[in-house]
Design a protein around this motif. Structure first.
Motif, short mmCIF file in Angstrom:
data_model
loop_
_atom_site.label_atom_id
_atom_site.label_comp_id
_atom_site.label_asym_id
_atom_site.label_seq_id
_atom_site.Cartn_x
_atom_site.Cartn_y
_atom_site.Cartn_z
N SER A 27 0.92 -1.27 -0.06
CA SER A 27 0.11 0.00 0.00
C SER A 27 0.85 1.32 0.11
O SER A 27 0.22 2.24 0.08
CB SER A 27 -0.76 -0.11 1.16
N SER A 37 -5.50 9.05 -3.37
CA SER A 37 -5.29 8.04 -2.44
C SER A 37 -5.37 6.54 -2.80
O SER A 37 -6.15 6.56 -3.98
CB SER A 37 -5.86 8.30 -1.13
N SER A 39 -6.43 2.85 -0.84
CA SER A 39 -6.79 2.07 0.43
C SER A 39 -6.80 0.70 -0.01
O SER A 39 -6.85 0.25 -1.06
CB SER A 39 -8.10 2.82 0.75
N TYR A 46 -7.39 -3.61 -3.52
CA TYR A 46 -7.03 -2.16 -3.40
C TYR A 46 -7.80 -1.22 -3.99
O TYR A 46 -8.64 -1.69 -5.10
CB TYR A 46 -5.69 -1.76 -4.16
#
Length: 104
Positions: A27, A37, A39, A46
């Protein structure tokens, strides 16, 4: 910049090129553009969140885990604000290094 094809070879559709890419260790992002972003809800799954909303949910997503062609990798969520990626090798796996590119 958009390119429009005209004439006998196309129907006047725009080609916009890549929208986002990322290279990561698990990550941890090594390099990216077009993302706000990343996550992960569980290992091997992901969600890439775009930094700007795309005009629609039509995109191609290329995913490469660990430069390993034996693993299965695919995307399952393709929305205007994000895309989901999955890595699987008999079970969910977290690649030590992976890359993804979103093209529209």
């Amino acid at each position: 910049m958009a390119i429009n094809f005209k004439g006998a070879f196309a129907s006047g559709q725009k080609i916009l090129g890549y929208r986002a890419y990322v290279t990561a260790n698990g990550s941890s992002v090594i390099a990216s553009t077009g993302l706000s972003s990343i996550s992960s809800s569980t290992g091997g799954r992901y969600m890439l969140n775009y930094s700007a909303t795309h005009p629609d949910a039509t995109a191609a997503v290329a995913v490469l885990p660990n430069n390993n062609y034996d693993w299965q990798s695919w995307y399952d969520t393709n929305e205007t604000g994000r895309v989901g990626l999955n890595f699987f090798d008999g079970g969910w796996v977290t690649p030590s290094k992976w890359s993804a590119m979103i093209i529209r």
